[in-house]
Design a protein around this motif. Structure first.
Motif, PDB file in Angstrom:
ATOM      1  N   ARG A  60       0.844  -1.210   0.000  1.00  0.00           N
ATOM      2  CA  ARG A  60       0.000   0.000   0.000  1.00  0.00           C
ATOM      3  C   ARG A  60       0.870   1.248   0.000  1.00  0.00           C
ATOM      4  O   ARG A  60       1.846   1.313   0.751  1.00  0.00           O
ATOM      5  CB  ARG A  60      -0.867  -0.032   1.257  1.00  0.00           C
ATOM      6  CG  ARG A  60      -1.852   1.127   1.441  1.00  0.00           C
ATOM      7  CD  ARG A  60      -2.679   0.808   2.678  1.00  0.00           C
ATOM      8  NE  ARG A  60      -3.616   1.821   3.100  1.00  0.00           N
ATOM      9  CZ  ARG A  60      -4.944   1.734   2.927  1.00  0.00           C
ATOM     10  NH1 ARG A  60      -5.454   0.704   2.290  1.00  0.00           N
ATOM     11  NH2 ARG A  60      -5.748   2.652   3.413  1.00  0.00           N
ATOM     12  N   ASN A  64      -1.361   6.598   2.201  1.00  0.00           N
ATOM     13  CA  ASN A  64      -2.780   6.229   2.248  1.00  0.00           C
ATOM     14  C   ASN A  64      -3.134   5.766   3.662  1.00  0.00           C
ATOM     15  O   ASN A  64      -2.829   4.649   4.050  1.00  0.00           O
ATOM     16  CB  ASN A  64      -3.036   5.117   1.223  1.00  0.00           C
ATOM     17  CG  ASN A  64      -4.520   4.813   1.071  1.00  0.00           C
ATOM     18  OD1 ASN A  64      -5.361   5.454   1.703  1.00  0.00           O
ATOM     19  ND2 ASN A  64      -4.830   3.833   0.258  1.00  0.00           N
ATOM     20  N   PRO A  65      -3.767   6.650   4.462  1.00  0.00           N
ATOM     21  CA  PRO A  65      -3.958   6.389   5.892  1.00  0.00           C
ATOM     22  C   PRO A  65      -4.839   5.177   6.195  1.00  0.00           C
ATOM     23  O   PRO A  65      -5.655   4.772   5.368  1.00  0.00           O
ATOM     24  CB  PRO A  65      -4.627   7.668   6.394  1.00  0.00           C
ATOM     25  CG  PRO A  65      -5.179   8.350   5.200  1.00  0.00           C
ATOM     26  CD  PRO A  65      -4.357   7.931   4.036  1.00  0.00           C
ATOM     27  N   ILE A 102     -13.748  10.970  10.680  1.00  0.00           N
ATOM     28  CA  ILE A 102     -12.408  11.562  10.716  1.00  0.00           C
ATOM     29  C   ILE A 102     -12.409  12.770  11.640  1.00  0.00           C
ATOM     30  O   ILE A 102     -13.257  13.659  11.520  1.00  0.00           O
ATOM     31  CB  ILE A 102     -11.942  11.961   9.305  1.00  0.00           C
ATOM     32  CG1 ILE A 102     -11.773  10.685   8.472  1.00  0.00           C
ATOM     33  CG2 ILE A 102     -10.644  12.753   9.353  1.00  0.00           C
ATOM     34  CD1 ILE A 102     -11.417  10.925   7.051  1.00  0.00           C
ATOM     35  N   MET A 117      -0.801  12.111   8.171  1.00  0.00           N
ATOM     36  CA  MET A 117      -1.781  13.195   8.357  1.00  0.00           C
ATOM     37  C   MET A 117      -1.979  13.511   9.837  1.00  0.00           C
ATOM     38  O   MET A 117      -1.680  12.690  10.702  1.00  0.00           O
ATOM     39  CB  MET A 117      -3.122  12.780   7.729  1.00  0.00           C
ATOM     40  CG  MET A 117      -2.985  12.496   6.251  1.00  0.00           C
ATOM     41  SD  MET A 117      -4.538  12.024   5.493  1.00  0.00           S
ATOM     42  CE  MET A 117      -5.296  13.628   5.258  1.00  0.00           C
ATOM     43  N   THR A 119      -4.912  14.095  10.991  1.00  0.00           N
ATOM     44  CA  THR A 119      -6.271  13.650  11.279  1.00  0.00           C
ATOM     45  C   THR A 119      -6.254  12.127  11.396  1.00  0.00           C
ATOM     46  O   THR A 119      -5.330  11.476  10.922  1.00  0.00           O
ATOM     47  CB  THR A 119      -7.231  14.055  10.146  1.00  0.00           C
ATOM     48  OG1 THR A 119      -6.693  13.592   8.910  1.00  0.00           O
ATOM     49  CG2 THR A 119      -7.406  15.556  10.096  1.00  0.00           C
ATOM     50  N   ALA A 121      -8.863   8.533  11.169  1.00  0.00           N
ATOM     51  CA  ALA A 121     -10.150   7.936  10.816  1.00  0.00           C
ATOM     52  C   ALA A 121     -10.460   6.837  11.834  1.00  0.00           C
ATOM     53  O   ALA A 121      -9.603   5.992  12.116  1.00  0.00           O
ATOM     54  CB  ALA A 121     -10.080   7.349   9.406  1.00  0.00           C
ATOM     55  N   PRO A 144      -6.863  -1.666   7.228  1.00  0.00           N
ATOM     56  CA  PRO A 144      -7.443  -1.432   5.901  1.00  0.00           C
ATOM     57  C   PRO A 144      -8.049  -2.749   5.429  1.00  0.00           C
ATOM     58  O   PRO A 144      -7.997  -3.751   6.148  1.00  0.00           O
ATOM     59  CB  PRO A 144      -6.223  -1.077   5.054  1.00  0.00           C
ATOM     60  CG  PRO A 144      -5.118  -1.875   5.676  1.00  0.00           C
ATOM     61  CD  PRO A 144      -5.456  -2.030   7.151  1.00  0.00           C
ATOM     62  N   SER A 145      -8.645  -2.745   4.257  1.00  0.00           N
ATOM     63  CA  SER A 145      -9.144  -3.998   3.701  1.00  0.00           C
ATOM     64  C   SER A 145      -7.963  -4.954   3.481  1.00  0.00           C
ATOM     65  O   SER A 145      -6.861  -4.524   3.156  1.00  0.00           O
ATOM     66  CB  SER A 145      -9.858  -3.710   2.382  1.00  0.00           C
ATOM     67  OG  SER A 145      -9.047  -2.893   1.559  1.00  0.00           O
ATOM     68  N   ILE A 185     -17.211   6.988   4.826  1.00  0.00           N
ATOM     69  CA  ILE A 185     -16.265   7.830   5.586  1.00  0.00           C
ATOM     70  C   ILE A 185     -16.796   9.255   5.618  1.00  0.00           C
ATOM     71  O   ILE A 185     -17.087   9.843   4.569  1.00  0.00           O
ATOM     72  CB  ILE A 185     -14.860   7.842   4.937  1.00  0.00           C
ATOM     73  CG1 ILE A 185     -14.290   6.420   4.849  1.00  0.00           C
ATOM     74  CG2 ILE A 185     -13.912   8.748   5.727  1.00  0.00           C
ATOM     75  CD1 ILE A 185     -12.904   6.351   4.223  1.00  0.00           C
ATOM     76  N   ARG A 197     -16.169   9.023   1.334  1.00  0.00           N
ATOM     77  CA  ARG A 197     -16.382   7.751   0.628  1.00  0.00           C
ATOM     78  C   ARG A 197     -17.805   7.296   0.916  1.00  0.00           C
ATOM     79  O   ARG A 197     -18.195   7.168   2.070  1.00  0.00           O
ATOM     80  CB  ARG A 197     -15.389   6.689   1.128  1.00  0.00           C
ATOM     81  CG  ARG A 197     -15.592   5.322   0.463  1.00  0.00           C
ATOM     82  CD  ARG A 197     -14.482   4.343   0.807  1.00  0.00           C
ATOM     83  NE  ARG A 197     -14.562   3.852   2.169  1.00  0.00           N
ATOM     84  CZ  ARG A 197     -13.634   3.078   2.747  1.00  0.00           C
ATOM     85  NH1 ARG A 197     -12.556   2.743   2.064  1.00  0.00           N
ATOM     86  NH2 ARG A 197     -13.778   2.668   3.983  1.00  0.00           N
ATOM     87  N   ALA A 230     -10.103  12.024   0.209  1.00  0.00           N
ATOM     88  CA  ALA A 230      -9.464  10.923   0.951  1.00  0.00           C
ATOM     89  C   ALA A 230      -8.316  10.379   0.108  1.00  0.00           C
ATOM     90  O   ALA A 230      -8.528  10.016  -1.052  1.00  0.00           O
ATOM     91  CB  ALA A 230     -10.467   9.821   1.242  1.00  0.00           C
ATOM     92  N   PRO A 231      -7.100  10.346   0.668  1.00  0.00           N
ATOM     93  CA  PRO A 231      -5.952   9.928  -0.136  1.00  0.00           C
ATOM     94  C   PRO A 231      -6.184   8.598  -0.859  1.00  0.00           C
ATOM     95  O   PRO A 231      -5.816   8.458  -2.017  1.00  0.00           O
ATOM     96  CB  PRO A 231      -4.843   9.791   0.899  1.00  0.00           C
ATOM     97  CG  PRO A 231      -5.240  10.684   2.018  1.00  0.00           C
ATOM     98  CD  PRO A 231      -6.732  10.694   2.041  1.00  0.00           C
ATOM     99  N   GLY A 232      -6.850   7.660  -0.171  1.00  0.00           N
ATOM    100  CA  GLY A 232      -7.013   6.330  -0.759  1.00  0.00           C
ATOM    101  C   GLY A 232      -7.953   6.300  -1.952  1.00  0.00           C
ATOM    102  O   GLY A 232      -7.909   5.383  -2.757  1.00  0.00           O
TER     103      GLY A 232
HETATM  104  P1  AMP Z   1      -9.460   0.961   3.487  1.00  0.00           P
HETATM  105  O1  AMP Z   1      -9.055   0.725   4.888  1.00  0.00           O
HETATM  106  O2  AMP Z   1      -8.821   0.078   2.490  1.00  0.00           O
HETATM  107  O3  AMP Z   1     -10.954   0.961   3.404  1.00  0.00           O
HETATM  108  O4  AMP Z   1      -8.970   2.429   3.170  1.00  0.00           O
HETATM  109  C1  AMP Z   1      -9.151   3.448   4.112  1.00  0.00           C
HETATM  110  C2  AMP Z   1      -9.693   4.685   3.445  1.00  0.00           C
HETATM  111  O5  AMP Z   1      -9.847   5.695   4.444  1.00  0.00           O
HETATM  112  C3  AMP Z   1      -8.768   5.252   2.384  1.00  0.00           C
HETATM  113  O6  AMP Z   1      -9.526   5.680   1.275  1.00  0.00           O
HETATM  114  C4  AMP Z   1      -8.145   6.432   3.108  1.00  0.00           C
HETATM  115  O7  AMP Z   1      -7.710   7.421   2.224  1.00  0.00           O
HETATM  116  C5  AMP Z   1      -9.268   6.903   4.017  1.00  0.00           C
HETATM  117  N1  AMP Z   1      -8.742   7.607   5.203  1.00  0.00           N
HETATM  118  C6  AMP Z   1      -8.205   7.052   6.305  1.00  0.00           C
HETATM  119  N2  AMP Z   1      -7.784   7.990   7.166  1.00  0.00           N
HETATM  120  C7  AMP Z   1      -8.046   9.184   6.596  1.00  0.00           C
HETATM  121  C8  AMP Z   1      -7.815  10.549   6.975  1.00  0.00           C
HETATM  122  N3  AMP Z   1      -7.231  10.839   8.119  1.00  0.00           N
HETATM  123  N4  AMP Z   1      -8.202  11.517   6.118  1.00  0.00           N
HETATM  124  C9  AMP Z   1      -8.801  11.214   4.955  1.00  0.00           C
HETATM  125  N5  AMP Z   1      -9.033   9.941   4.529  1.00  0.00           N
HETATM  126  C10 AMP Z   1      -8.657   8.948   5.332  1.00  0.00           C
END
Ligand code: AMP
Ligand code: MG
Length: 349
Positions: A60, A64-65, A102, A117, A119, A121, A144-145, A185, A197, A230-232
């Motif tokens: 990853r 990507n947080p 967040i 970041m 911040t 989540a 994450p997933s 999210i 999201r 969201a970065p991801g």
């Molecule tokens: P996943 O765990 O695979 O569902 O990915 C987590 C998602 O949460 C990604 O799209 C990240 O970019 C988003 N995410 C997690 N923490 C933050 C944050 N502090 N700010 C913005 N997006 C976040």
């Protein structure tokens, strides 16, 4: 590394197995576990090295947080700089459940967990195995997933094994997940909360609880230029190996167009997959046709989506044509995932 796959019954949880999994997490290791949305790849969220292992196992990108999973609302207050009033209201309404919030993080949360970041989540999942594992692991699991970065999220333990076998010590197999797409999210750090999201908890459901909420324009744009917050969400996530094209429009025209596209692709020697519905599956004359469920049954569509994308990978199809599913409630979340899987290739007929 040998990966142990442990079956666990959600209604009669074997405490010894969960304790073994929790011991791995407390020691800085990784365990994949079921949640109600998709399978997660967990590590101690307060341990920078443990979080770093998640990025390595998934491949990853480090910006990507990760989402921090908790089992007790008070644990969110311990990692937040301050608690917006909306957090309590939303937690009362939707936790435990498929909503991630967040907030500004304090310095108990390592930057490795938040992708650099300030911040963080946070989510409280409702799956009993997830809650038990979080409690026994010390209260904070970054997860994450549990897929390799770029592949569809796992909705079965077998999917996790496909991607993670040999990379992590343990997978808890709780059977198929209930929802099948990742959590909603919502960012509470701005004046007006913003959905970054879409997921099972819809914009309307959030508005009913906290009033004004916006949708990040970057996630509903059908182009690939408008950037999500969201970065991801900027990565070509959820992608099958095949090229994928969505066809949107009135049913009759969609079926006709997909049949024509499938013929052309087969004539040029390609193996074709088609994502249909129970209503239309009999009307496709070629390709490998799978039904995602009845068109009215949004929950089934969400639950089957990632499994179908993975199955097409296994069958080595070259191109997937899919109907489009802008259904009333979670249609936006489903279309968001489909558009990303398709790299935004959509034909309107
Ligand atoms: P996943 O765990 O695979 O569902 O990915 C987590 C998602 O949460 C990604 O799209 C990240 O970019 C988003 N995410 C997690 N923490 C933050 C944050 N502090 N700010 C913005 N997006 C976040
Ligand atoms: Mg993911």
């Amino acid at each position: 590394m040998k990966t142990e796959l442990k079956k666990i019954d959600s209604s009669h949880i074997d405490e010894d197995i969960v304790e073994r999994a929790a011991a791995i997490i407390r020691a800085g290791g990784l365990v994949a576990f079921p949640t109600e949305t998709v399978y997660g790849l967990g590590a101690d969220a307060l341990n920078a090295e443990a979080s770093a292992r998640i990025y390595a196992a998934k491949g990853r990108p480090s910006d990507n947080p990760l989402i921090v999973h908790i089992a007790d609302f008070a644990d969110m207050e311990r990692i937040a700089e301050y608690m917006p009033a909306a957090a309590r209201l939303l937690a009362d309404a939707f936790w435990p459940g498929p909503l991630t919030m967040i907030v500004r993080g304090n310095d108990r949360i390592p930057r490795e967990t938040t992708g650099g970041m300030d911040t963080v989540a946070v989510r409280m999942p409702s799956h009993p195995v997830a809650l038990e594992l979080i409690r026994k692991s010390g209260g904070y699991i970054a997860a994450p997933s549990a897929n390799t970065s770029g592949r569809p999220s796992p909705t079965l333990a077998e999917h996790v094994a496909e991607d993670m076998d040999g990379r992590i010590p343990m997978i808890l197999d709780g059977g198929p997940v209930g929802i099948g797409i990742e959590s909603t999210i919502v960012d509470l750090t701005e004046k007006v909360p913003m959905v970054l999201r879409p997921g099972y908890i819809t914009l309307d459901m959030l508005k009913k609880i906290i009033g004004e909420v916006e949708m990040d324009p970057g996630i509903i744009a059908t182009d690939s230029v408008t950037r999500p917050k969201a970065p991801g969400m900027k990565y070509k996530h959820y992608a099958p190996r095949a090229d994928m094209i969505l066809v949107d429009g009135e049913e009759e025209k969609v079926v006709k167009t997909i049949n024509a596209l499938a013929k052309d692709a087969e004539d040029s020697g390609k193996k074709v997959g088609i994502i249909a519905t129970d209503e239309t599956r009999e009307r496709y004359g070629r390709g490998e046709v799978v039904s995602i469920g009845a068109r009215q049954d949004e929950d089934a569509i969400a639950r089957h989506l990632y499994r179908i994308l993975r199955e097409f990978d296994e069958r080595n199809v070259d191109v997937i044509y899919s109907e489009s599913f802008a259904t009333p409630r979670i249609g936006q979340a489903i279309m968001n995932r489909l558009l990303k899987a398709a790299g935004h290739q959509i034909i309107t007929v």
